[in-house]
Design a protein around this motif. Sequence first.
Motif, PDB file in Angstrom:
ATOM      1  N   SER A   4      -5.221 -30.304 -71.140  1.00 16.72           N
ATOM      2  CA  SER A   4      -4.101 -30.960 -70.994  1.00 16.72           C
ATOM      3  C   SER A   4      -2.683 -30.491 -71.939  1.00 16.72           C
ATOM      4  N   PRO A   5      -1.749 -30.972 -70.101  1.00 14.21           N
ATOM      5  CA  PRO A   5      -0.103 -30.167 -71.391  1.00 14.21           C
ATOM      6  C   PRO A   5      -0.280 -31.329 -72.517  1.00 14.21           C
ATOM      7  N   GLN A   6      -0.537 -32.762 -72.770  1.00 16.26           N
ATOM      8  CA  GLN A   6       0.011 -33.542 -73.730  1.00 16.26           C
ATOM      9  C   GLN A   6      -0.487 -33.234 -74.808  1.00 16.26           C
ATOM     10  N   PHE A   7      -1.587 -33.012 -74.855  1.00 11.53           N
ATOM     11  CA  PHE A   7      -3.243 -32.494 -75.817  1.00 11.53           C
ATOM     12  C   PHE A   7      -3.123 -30.678 -76.230  1.00 11.53           C
ATOM     13  N   HIS A   8      -2.924 -30.301 -77.397  1.00 10.83           N
ATOM     14  CA  HIS A   8      -2.938 -28.924 -78.438  1.00 10.83           C
ATOM     15  C   HIS A   8      -4.971 -29.272 -78.222  1.00 10.83           C
ATOM     16  N   VAL A   9      -5.579 -29.958 -79.470  1.00 12.07           N
ATOM     17  CA  VAL A   9      -6.761 -30.614 -79.949  1.00 12.07           C
ATOM     18  C   VAL A   9      -7.316 -31.405 -79.150  1.00 12.07           C
ATOM     19  N   LYS A  10      -8.782 -31.063 -79.574  1.00  9.32           N
ATOM     20  CA  LYS A  10      -9.298 -32.736 -78.790  1.00  9.32           C
ATOM     21  C   LYS A  10     -10.804 -32.727 -80.125  1.00  9.32           C
ATOM     22  N   LEU A  11     -10.049 -34.585 -80.698  1.00  6.61           N
ATOM     23  CA  LEU A  11     -11.148 -35.013 -81.803  1.00  6.61           C
ATOM     24  C   LEU A  11     -12.726 -35.357 -81.172  1.00  6.61           C
ATOM     25  N   ASN A  12     -14.084 -35.132 -81.249  1.00 12.49           N
ATOM     26  CA  ASN A  12     -14.547 -36.180 -81.298  1.00 12.49           C
ATOM     27  C   ASN A  12     -15.470 -36.497 -82.320  1.00 12.49           C
ATOM     28  N   THR A  13     -15.658 -37.678 -82.404  1.00 11.66           N
ATOM     29  CA  THR A  13     -16.451 -38.008 -83.611  1.00 11.66           C
ATOM     30  C   THR A  13     -17.753 -39.313 -82.935  1.00 11.66           C
ATOM     31  N   LEU A  72      -6.533 -35.365 -78.742  1.00 11.99           N
ATOM     32  CA  LEU A  72      -6.864 -36.561 -78.208  1.00 11.99           C
ATOM     33  C   LEU A  72      -8.019 -37.011 -79.084  1.00 11.99           C
ATOM     34  N   VAL A  73      -8.330 -37.770 -79.187  1.00  7.32           N
ATOM     35  CA  VAL A  73      -9.213 -37.997 -80.437  1.00  7.32           C
ATOM     36  C   VAL A  73     -10.445 -39.274 -79.197  1.00  7.32           C
ATOM     37  N   GLU A  74     -11.957 -39.038 -79.331  1.00  9.58           N
ATOM     38  CA  GLU A  74     -13.143 -39.441 -78.810  1.00  9.58           C
ATOM     39  C   GLU A  74     -14.335 -40.114 -79.366  1.00  9.58           C
ATOM     40  N   VAL A  75     -14.317 -40.936 -79.045  1.00  7.57           N
ATOM     41  CA  VAL A  75     -15.155 -41.895 -79.796  1.00  7.57           C
ATOM     42  C   VAL A  75     -16.052 -42.611 -78.960  1.00  7.57           C
ATOM     43  N   ASP A  76     -17.361 -42.795 -79.213  1.00  7.56           N
ATOM     44  CA  ASP A  76     -18.049 -44.099 -78.167  1.00  7.56           C
ATOM     45  C   ASP A  76     -17.912 -45.304 -78.492  1.00  7.56           C
ATOM     46  N   SER A  77     -17.280 -45.857 -79.242  1.00  6.80           N
ATOM     47  CA  SER A  77     -17.191 -47.447 -79.836  1.00  6.80           C
ATOM     48  C   SER A  77     -16.204 -47.652 -78.924  1.00  6.80           C
ATOM     49  N   ALA A 110      -1.711 -38.410 -82.560  1.00  9.18           N
ATOM     50  CA  ALA A 110      -3.157 -39.141 -81.582  1.00  9.18           C
ATOM     51  C   ALA A 110      -3.377 -39.706 -80.996  1.00  9.18           C
ATOM     52  N   SER A 111      -4.210 -39.810 -79.978  1.00  7.79           N
ATOM     53  CA  SER A 111      -4.247 -40.641 -78.475  1.00  7.79           C
ATOM     54  C   SER A 111      -6.147 -41.306 -79.254  1.00  7.79           C
ATOM     55  N   VAL A 112      -6.269 -41.932 -79.393  1.00  6.35           N
ATOM     56  CA  VAL A 112      -7.606 -42.985 -79.575  1.00  6.35           C
ATOM     57  C   VAL A 112      -8.113 -42.764 -78.031  1.00  6.35           C
ATOM     58  N   VAL A 113      -9.101 -42.815 -77.479  1.00  2.00           N
ATOM     59  CA  VAL A 113      -9.728 -42.919 -76.493  1.00  2.00           C
ATOM     60  C   VAL A 113     -11.511 -43.297 -76.254  1.00  2.00           C
ATOM     61  N   TYR A 114     -11.868 -44.107 -75.385  1.00  2.00           N
ATOM     62  CA  TYR A 114     -12.962 -44.389 -75.838  1.00  2.00           C
ATOM     63  C   TYR A 114     -13.954 -43.738 -74.465  1.00  2.00           C
ATOM     64  N   ALA A 119     -20.749 -38.371 -73.007  1.00  2.00           N
ATOM     65  CA  ALA A 119     -19.194 -37.119 -73.396  1.00  2.00           C
ATOM     66  C   ALA A 119     -18.971 -37.383 -75.001  1.00  2.00           C
ATOM     67  N   ASN A 120     -19.821 -37.121 -75.576  1.00  2.00           N
ATOM     68  CA  ASN A 120     -19.887 -37.276 -76.907  1.00  2.00           C
ATOM     69  C   ASN A 120     -20.776 -36.406 -77.809  1.00  2.00           C
ATOM     70  N   ALA A 121     -21.932 -35.575 -76.716  1.00  2.00           N
ATOM     71  CA  ALA A 121     -22.908 -35.143 -76.950  1.00  2.00           C
ATOM     72  C   ALA A 121     -22.878 -34.327 -78.677  1.00  2.00           C
ATOM     73  N   THR A 122     -22.121 -33.408 -78.425  1.00  2.00           N
ATOM     74  CA  THR A 122     -22.205 -32.835 -79.688  1.00  2.00           C
ATOM     75  C   THR A 122     -21.730 -33.320 -81.240  1.00  2.00           C
ATOM     76  N   ALA A 123     -20.185 -34.537 -81.016  1.00  2.00           N
ATOM     77  CA  ALA A 123     -20.291 -35.715 -82.434  1.00  2.00           C
ATOM     78  C   ALA A 123     -21.520 -36.082 -82.662  1.00  2.00           C
TER      79      ALA A 123
END
Length: 145
Positions: A4-13, A72-77, A110-114, A119-123
């Motif tokens: 995504s041009p808006q985000f350089h990296v993605k963090l999953n926790t 881009l921060v993705e969490v499953d909560s 950072a943008s935190v999204v659900y 989709a959060n399998a590795t974390a």
Amino acid sequence: MVSSPQFHVKLNTDASVAVGKEVGGGILLDHYGELIFAFYKEFGDVDVLAAESFSLMHGLLLSQERDCNHLLVEVDSKVLVHMVCSGALAKWPLCNVLRWIRGLSQELAASVVYVYRGANATADKLAALQLNENVFYNSPYQLPF
């Protein structure tokens, strides 16, 4: 990972709560899907929402240490994402953690999204390791799976 041009990296926790052992895990990938770092961290005796929050805060702190921004921060909560994004207040000590997360998110752009758990399998795998020490990975060859 889709770039995504808006985000350089993605963090999953994610977090895992087992009998007397609350832990978190996370992974930071660049826009090519290459590993920047991954972690496993124990948090002590806390509830699920606190463990999810501590895991997110730890991932953001590690990102800050490495000068990674536009996350881009993705969490499953859903609850955690709502609390972070809405500015909602929580009971102490979670209120302090939420302040840290919001401040770090702003500083790191950072943008935190659900995301759904799948989709959060590795974390999720990192949080489920049940190791006896905190571990930091900086190579995909170090990952135990």
